[in-house]
Every structure is written in C-alpha cells, then in structure tokens.
Scaffold this active site. Structure first.
Site, PDB file in Angstrom:
ATOM      1  N   ARG A   1      -3.391  13.754  -7.324  1.00 29.86           N
ATOM      2  CA  ARG A   1      -5.257  13.774  -7.469  1.00 29.86           C
ATOM      3  C   ARG A   1      -4.759  15.649  -6.305  1.00 29.86           C
ATOM      4  O   ARG A   1      -6.356  16.080  -6.591  1.00 29.86           O
ATOM      5  CB  ARG A   1      -5.467  12.719  -6.989  1.00 29.86           C
ATOM      6  CG  ARG A   1      -5.717  11.882  -7.729  1.00 29.86           C
ATOM      7  CD  ARG A   1      -6.381   9.999  -7.988  1.00 29.86           C
ATOM      8  NE  ARG A   1      -6.369   9.601  -8.181  1.00 29.86           N
ATOM      9  CZ  ARG A   1      -6.965   9.224 -10.027  1.00 29.86           C
ATOM     10  NH1 ARG A   1      -7.196  10.066 -10.274  1.00 29.86           N
ATOM     11  NH2 ARG A   1      -6.628   8.176 -10.549  1.00 29.86           N
ATOM     12  N   ASP A   5      -4.597  12.616 -12.242  1.00 31.78           N
ATOM     13  CA  ASP A   5      -3.423  11.724 -11.112  1.00 31.78           C
ATOM     14  C   ASP A   5      -2.269  11.467 -12.615  1.00 31.78           C
ATOM     15  O   ASP A   5      -2.160  11.113 -13.851  1.00 31.78           O
ATOM     16  CB  ASP A   5      -3.708  10.137 -10.585  1.00 31.78           C
ATOM     17  CG  ASP A   5      -3.636   8.911 -11.916  1.00 31.78           C
ATOM     18  OD1 ASP A   5      -4.554   9.345 -12.868  1.00 31.78           O
ATOM     19  OD2 ASP A   5      -3.632   7.762 -11.785  1.00 31.78           O
ATOM     20  N   PHE A  33       0.160  16.108 -21.253  1.00 30.48           N
ATOM     21  CA  PHE A  33      -0.187  15.420 -20.149  1.00 30.48           C
ATOM     22  C   PHE A  33      -0.669  16.319 -18.951  1.00 30.48           C
ATOM     23  O   PHE A  33       0.373  17.021 -18.569  1.00 30.48           O
ATOM     24  CB  PHE A  33       0.907  14.226 -20.139  1.00 30.48           C
ATOM     25  CG  PHE A  33       0.087  13.351 -18.468  1.00 30.48           C
ATOM     26  CD1 PHE A  33      -0.312  12.462 -19.372  1.00 30.48           C
ATOM     27  CD2 PHE A  33       0.917  13.586 -17.104  1.00 30.48           C
ATOM     28  CE1 PHE A  33      -0.927  11.385 -18.011  1.00 30.48           C
ATOM     29  CE2 PHE A  33      -0.184  12.618 -16.870  1.00 30.48           C
ATOM     30  CZ  PHE A  33      -0.654  11.730 -16.786  1.00 30.48           C
ATOM     31  N   VAL A  34      -1.648  16.132 -17.832  1.00 28.20           N
ATOM     32  CA  VAL A  34      -1.575  17.760 -17.147  1.00 28.20           C
ATOM     33  C   VAL A  34      -2.589  16.244 -15.701  1.00 28.20           C
ATOM     34  O   VAL A  34      -2.229  15.319 -16.136  1.00 28.20           O
ATOM     35  CB  VAL A  34      -3.272  17.628 -17.124  1.00 28.20           C
ATOM     36  CG1 VAL A  34      -2.804  18.994 -18.507  1.00 28.20           C
ATOM     37  CG2 VAL A  34      -4.324  17.416 -17.593  1.00 28.20           C
ATOM     38  N   ASP A  65      -9.950  13.188 -23.849  1.00 27.71           N
ATOM     39  CA  ASP A  65      -8.802  13.431 -24.414  1.00 27.71           C
ATOM     40  C   ASP A  65      -9.437  12.529 -26.152  1.00 27.71           C
ATOM     41  O   ASP A  65      -9.634  13.445 -27.010  1.00 27.71           O
ATOM     42  CB  ASP A  65      -8.198  12.233 -23.664  1.00 27.71           C
ATOM     43  CG  ASP A  65      -6.398  12.107 -24.848  1.00 27.71           C
ATOM     44  OD1 ASP A  65      -5.917  12.828 -25.234  1.00 27.71           O
ATOM     45  OD2 ASP A  65      -5.906  11.304 -24.266  1.00 27.71           O
ATOM     46  N   GLY A 122     -10.932  10.356 -11.279  1.00 26.87           N
ATOM     47  CA  GLY A 122     -10.419  11.755 -11.964  1.00 26.87           C
ATOM     48  C   GLY A 122     -11.158  12.610 -11.584  1.00 26.87           C
ATOM     49  O   GLY A 122     -10.776  13.736 -11.221  1.00 26.87           O
TER      50      GLY A 122
HETATM   51  P1  5GP Z   1      -9.916   8.930 -23.545  1.00 29.35           P
HETATM   52  O1  5GP Z   1     -10.680   7.826 -23.011  1.00 29.35           O
HETATM   53  O2  5GP Z   1     -10.613  10.563 -23.189  1.00 29.35           O
HETATM   54  O3  5GP Z   1      -9.143   8.995 -24.169  1.00 29.35           O
HETATM   55  O4  5GP Z   1      -9.457   9.087 -22.284  1.00 29.35           O
HETATM   56  C1  5GP Z   1     -10.584   9.035 -20.986  1.00 29.35           C
HETATM   57  C2  5GP Z   1      -9.673   9.386 -20.040  1.00 29.35           C
HETATM   58  O5  5GP Z   1      -8.728   9.398 -19.454  1.00 29.35           O
HETATM   59  C3  5GP Z   1      -9.827  10.432 -18.611  1.00 29.35           C
HETATM   60  O6  5GP Z   1     -11.396  10.557 -17.772  1.00 29.35           O
HETATM   61  C4  5GP Z   1      -8.963  10.575 -17.938  1.00 29.35           C
HETATM   62  O7  5GP Z   1      -8.876   9.369 -16.861  1.00 29.35           O
HETATM   63  C5  5GP Z   1      -7.614   9.807 -18.902  1.00 29.35           C
HETATM   64  N1  5GP Z   1      -7.142  11.455 -19.301  1.00 29.35           N
HETATM   65  C6  5GP Z   1      -7.296  11.849 -20.708  1.00 29.35           C
HETATM   66  N2  5GP Z   1      -6.404  12.742 -20.682  1.00 29.35           N
HETATM   67  C7  5GP Z   1      -4.988  12.724 -19.820  1.00 29.35           C
HETATM   68  C8  5GP Z   1      -4.275  13.765 -18.740  1.00 29.35           C
HETATM   69  O8  5GP Z   1      -3.665  14.801 -19.244  1.00 29.35           O
HETATM   70  N3  5GP Z   1      -3.904  13.674 -17.895  1.00 29.35           N
HETATM   71  C9  5GP Z   1      -4.733  12.026 -16.684  1.00 29.35           C
HETATM   72  N4  5GP Z   1      -3.855  12.158 -15.230  1.00 29.35           N
HETATM   73  N5  5GP Z   1      -5.805  11.810 -17.342  1.00 29.35           N
HETATM   74  C10 5GP Z   1      -6.012  11.983 -19.067  1.00 29.35           C
HETATM   75 MG    MG Z   2     -11.712  10.393 -16.301  1.00 34.07          MG
END
Ligand code: 5GP
Ligand code: MG
Length: 186
Positions: A169, A163, A156-157, A107, A48
């Site tokens: 991407r 992606d 969600f983005v 997130d 990402g």
């Molecule tokens: P976390 O471990 O903080 O819950 O999630 C982190 C990872 O989840 C990020 O590095 C990213 O790759 C993915 N992620 C979290 N939120 C989103 C979102 O809204 N869209 C996308 N495409 N990936 C996300």
């Molecule tokens: Mg990431």
C-alpha cells in the site's frame, strides 16, 4: 523503483508518482469548479482509497468535510468478491449533502454500485464518484464514475493505497502484476 517483489511476485511500475500527482491536481481542479459554492462531503473508501483521498483533498480549494467508509472485498485473492461489509466511520447525516465518494479502483463496479445505492437511500442533494483507476473492460454494473484518474486494462495492480494481501500500500506509484493472475495467493 521500476520493479518490486511482493510475496514472491514481480510487479512493474505502470503509473509513476509524478503522473499520479499531476492527474490528481487536474481532478481536484475539476472538483473545485463543480463544487465552487458548495460544502461537499468527501467520503473515502477504506482501505484502498486512503492515500488517494488525502492527496486529493490537499489539492482542493473548496472546503470539504471528510469522512470514510470501510468496505471489505477481495479477501486475499486477486478477483473481486463483491462487498462483504460496510462500516460508516462517523454517523454523518447524508441528507441534503453533496456527497463525493472516493474510490481507489473500479473493477466490476459492484462495490461502487453498492455504495452509490447506499448513499442515495439517505436522500443526499447529489452523489458523484471519483475513482483513481477504472477498468472499462471489466466494468459490469452501475454508473461510471464522474471523475476518473486513469483507465487501465483488466490487470491486477498494487501501490498507492492498493494492496496485494495487505502488502504494497505504501508504494508511491501504481504497479501491475508481471505474470498472469491466479485466483489465490499460494
Ligand atoms: P469491484 O467491486 O469494482 O469489482 O472492485 C472494487 C474493489 O476491489 C476496489 O475498491 C478495490 O479495493 C478492489 N480492487 C479491484 N481491482 C483491484 C486491483 O487491481 N488491485 C487491488 N489491489 N484491488 C483491486
Ligand atoms: Mg476500494
């Protein structure tokens, strides 16, 4: 493009290319000041953050070393599943280095928390984290990133490296899903 369709789902633009580039310049300026006399090791988190990392380092005047971690989470759905795998691209010694971890989005914080711990165990001189996007309302664990591009709601983005089931991407802006997220693609 104000709106895009990926896998039959509508996404609308929330952060334009211009807004992204402007903000990245100002994050780079902060990093330039904070690491003025240092040789930081920038570690981008794949997949990402690949695009963000490359734009960020091109705005730096400090001279960084560049490396990548490969982390898999999320699978093919829209909810965080935590870290499944971590691969270090190069076998770089992190001891006594000034490490800057670069994430696309934080997130729940689970991934960044895991990465920080992983790096800290290697006895670096310092660890900081930069995340292009941060969702304060879903953040559960660990330390907030030291540098944040934009706070966004728990939506969600896609785009700018991020992606939706491996698509989207290459979009130059960041787009949000126009409908409420479901736990799986189909
Ligand atoms: P976390 O471990 O903080 O819950 O999630 C982190 C990872 O989840 C990020 O590095 C990213 O790759 C993915 N992620 C979290 N939120 C989103 C979102 O809204 N869209 C996308 N495409 N990936 C996300
Ligand atoms: Mg990431």
């Amino acid at each position: 493009m104000e709106e895009v369709i990926i896998r039959n789902k509508r996404f609308k633009l929330i952060i334009s290319e211009l807004q992204l580039q402007f903000r990245i310049q100002s994050i780079a300026e902060q990093i330039n000041q904070d690491y003025e006399d240092k040789f930081p090791l920038i570690i981008g988190v794949l997949n990402g953050a690949a695009i963000f990392t490359s734009d960020l380092i091109r705005n730096l005047t400090v001279n960084p070393e560049l490396a990548f971690f490969k982390v898999s989470s999320y699978g093919n759905n829209m909810f965080s599943e935590g870290v499944e795998e971590l691969e270090l691209g190069d076998k770089i010694d992190l001891k006594d280095r000034h490490v800057i971890l670069v994430e696309d989005i934080i997130d729940t914080g689970e991934t960044s928390n895991f990465l920080r711990k992983y790096v800290k165990d290697k006895e670096p001189a310092s660890v900081k984290m930069v995340s292009l996007l941060f969702k304060p309302d879903s953040f559960l664990c660990g330390k907030k990133p030291e540098y944040i591009g934009f706070d966004i709601p728990p939506i969600f983005v896609v785009g700018y490296g991020m992606d939706f089931a491996q698509e989207g991407r290459g979009l130059k802006g960041v787009y949000q899903l126009n409908e409420s997220p479901s736990s799986s693609l189909i």
